[in-house]
Design a protein around this motif. Structure first.
Motif, PDB file in Angstrom:
ATOM      1  N   ILE A   1      -6.411  -2.495 -10.364  1.00  0.00           N
ATOM      2  CA  ILE A   1      -5.852  -3.435  -9.382  1.00  0.00           C
ATOM      3  C   ILE A   1      -6.094  -4.899  -9.755  1.00  0.00           C
ATOM      4  O   ILE A   1      -5.149  -5.687  -9.886  1.00  0.00           O
ATOM      5  CB  ILE A   1      -6.426  -3.159  -7.976  1.00  0.00           C
ATOM      6  CG1 ILE A   1      -6.027  -1.749  -7.504  1.00  0.00           C
ATOM      7  CG2 ILE A   1      -5.935  -4.221  -6.982  1.00  0.00           C
ATOM      8  CD1 ILE A   1      -4.549  -1.528  -7.354  1.00  0.00           C
TER       9      ILE A   1
ATOM     10  N   VAL B   1       0.836  -1.207   0.000  1.00  0.00           N
ATOM     11  CA  VAL B   1       0.000   0.000   0.000  1.00  0.00           C
ATOM     12  C   VAL B   1       0.868   1.254   0.000  1.00  0.00           C
ATOM     13  O   VAL B   1       0.637   2.189  -0.778  1.00  0.00           O
ATOM     14  CB  VAL B   1      -0.945   0.005   1.217  1.00  0.00           C
ATOM     15  CG1 VAL B   1      -1.635   1.348   1.370  1.00  0.00           C
ATOM     16  CG2 VAL B   1      -1.985  -1.103   1.079  1.00  0.00           C
TER      17      VAL B   1
ATOM     18  N   LEU C   1      -6.223  -2.788  -1.361  1.00  0.00           N
ATOM     19  CA  LEU C   1      -5.609  -1.837  -2.292  1.00  0.00           C
ATOM     20  C   LEU C   1      -6.678  -1.009  -3.011  1.00  0.00           C
ATOM     21  O   LEU C   1      -6.488   0.183  -3.260  1.00  0.00           O
ATOM     22  CB  LEU C   1      -4.745  -2.586  -3.310  1.00  0.00           C
ATOM     23  CG  LEU C   1      -3.387  -3.086  -2.811  1.00  0.00           C
ATOM     24  CD1 LEU C   1      -2.792  -4.095  -3.791  1.00  0.00           C
ATOM     25  CD2 LEU C   1      -2.417  -1.921  -2.616  1.00  0.00           C
TER      26      LEU C   1
END
Length: 395
Positions: free
Chosen positions: A314, A147, A336
């Motif tokens: 993602i 992250v 995420l």
């Protein structure tokens, strides 16, 4: 610092301290409390409108935030996961920006250049409150690293894309070769400048064991790399990121004395706390003065497009890594996506838009709406989601 007076600064710091105490006791994300406090402050009688500008965010507060985050990243872990974070940061930003740009153009009728600029600037994530929750809840180390490092890199990617689009809007050549050359200069130049500035200052730091001098030299590394890179049209974000990585990994091996290390880390932890506190309170103050149009259907569409862009960036890209040593757990992918909060960099870029951009006003208002949603909705629900996913070390 623009029109940020000493009295206003003192009021902000006192507010930030009280919010930090209350947030910790109530187990609420710190950034959410700061924005709420900024909104409350703006309605107090006798309090002038809190200043917020591109220069204030971009050249005063952004370098310490990037440098401190990079300073604490261990290179060996960063290097192992670099293919993942680079994939999510560079192609990921392009995918997310394209999805948002197409949606804003087709659904709201924005011009392609205005929609594209908004798509790029809003792709930059700022998961400050998420990372704070990670530390408090003792989240699994790889998730925290992904992250944080992905956010640092996508900040650089978004800033680079923004500069290229602005040059095209100003009439620069838009051929693939010209765009590739500009991209290479901005990215490679930023990395090289950060490495050069950090190397020079580490050489100087190696000649002293005075921790005050060493702290001063790291401050020069953070701001110097950023400002010099920006002066020559390179990425200041990537320059400061590179400088922070070098100081935090090479510097500890001799250039920064063992006695100074704890002092340096403590100084930068405070600098980041200070920068985050001021920025989020200023954001809150400006959220309170946004027109009612911030809650319009257009803003709601923008929020949904930003989330969709994040999903498209993602899941498919992480899917490419399935079955490899770099594969990303599906639960990590959920974090995420939902943990991709927007904040200071997105607003700094929005405020930096030239007057000539047709949708400039709409872009700024919409950016504030997306930031508000990400802080209050995504930020507040992240601790619950982390517990729900069972992603703490104890789970």
């Amino acid at each position: 610092m623009d029109d940020l007076s000493i009295a206003t600064l003192g009021m902000i710091l006192l507010t930030a301290s009280l919010v930090a105490i209350i947030s910790r006791r109530l187990r609420l994300p710190y950034s959410v409390g700061l924005v709420a406090a900024g909104i409350a402050l703006s309605f107090l009688p006798g309090v002038a409108e809190l200043p917020l500008s591109r220069d204030l965010i971009f050249t005063v507060f952004l370098p310490p935030l990037i440098f401190q985050a990079a300073l604490e990243i261990e290179w060996r872990h960063f290097r192992v996961n670099l293919p993942v974070t680079a994939l999510l940061a560079f192609p990921g930003v392009a995918i997310a920006a394209a999805a948002v740009a197409a949606g804003m153009h087709l659904l709201l009728g924005w011009s392609w250049i205005g929609a594209s600029l908004f798509g790029v600037l809003i792709a930059a994530t700022d998961p400050v409150s998420v990372l704070a929750a990670f530390k408090e809840m003792k989240v699994q180390p790889r998730l925290g690293l992904l992250v944080e490092s992905e956010s640092l890199l996508n900040d650089g990617a978004a800033a680079v894309g923004f500069v290229i689009l602005l040059s095209i809007a100003a009439g620069a050549s838009a051929t693939p070769l010209a765009i590739a050359s500009s991209f290479a200069w901005t990215v490679a130049g930023g990395v090289a400048m950060g490495a050069l500035v950090a190397a020079v200052l580490l050489l100087i730091a190696g000649r002293t064991e005075d921790h005050l001098v060493e702290i001063t030299l790291t401050t020069i590394a953070a701001y110097g790399s950023f400002l010099i890179a920006e002066k020559f049209g390179m990425s200041g974000v990537l320059a400061t990121l590179t400088a922070g990585l070098l100081v935090g990994n090479v510097g500890w091996k001799g250039a920064i004395s063992a006695n100074a290390r704890s002092h340096v880390l403590a100084f930068w932890a405070y600098a980041a706390f200070l920068a985050n506190s001021i920025v989020f309170i200023l954001i809150g103050g400006h959220e309170a003065h946004q027109p009612l149009g911030i809650f319009s259907v257009g803003s709601a569409i923008a929020v949904l497009l930003v989330l969709l862009g994040r999903v498209l960036a993602i899941y498919p890209l992480c899917g490419l890594l399935a079955g490899t040593a770099l594969q990303v757990d599906l639960k990590y992918q959920h974090i995420l996506v939902w943990g991709g909060l927007r904040g200071s960099l997105a607003l700094a870029l929005a405020l930096a838009l030239p007057i000539g951009i047709a949708e400039r006003g709409e872009i700024i208002v919409t950016a504030f709406a997306v930031v508000a949603f990400s802080i209050f909705v995504q930020g507040l629900t992240m601790p619950w989601l982390i517990r729900r996913m069972g992603l703490t070390i104890d789970d």
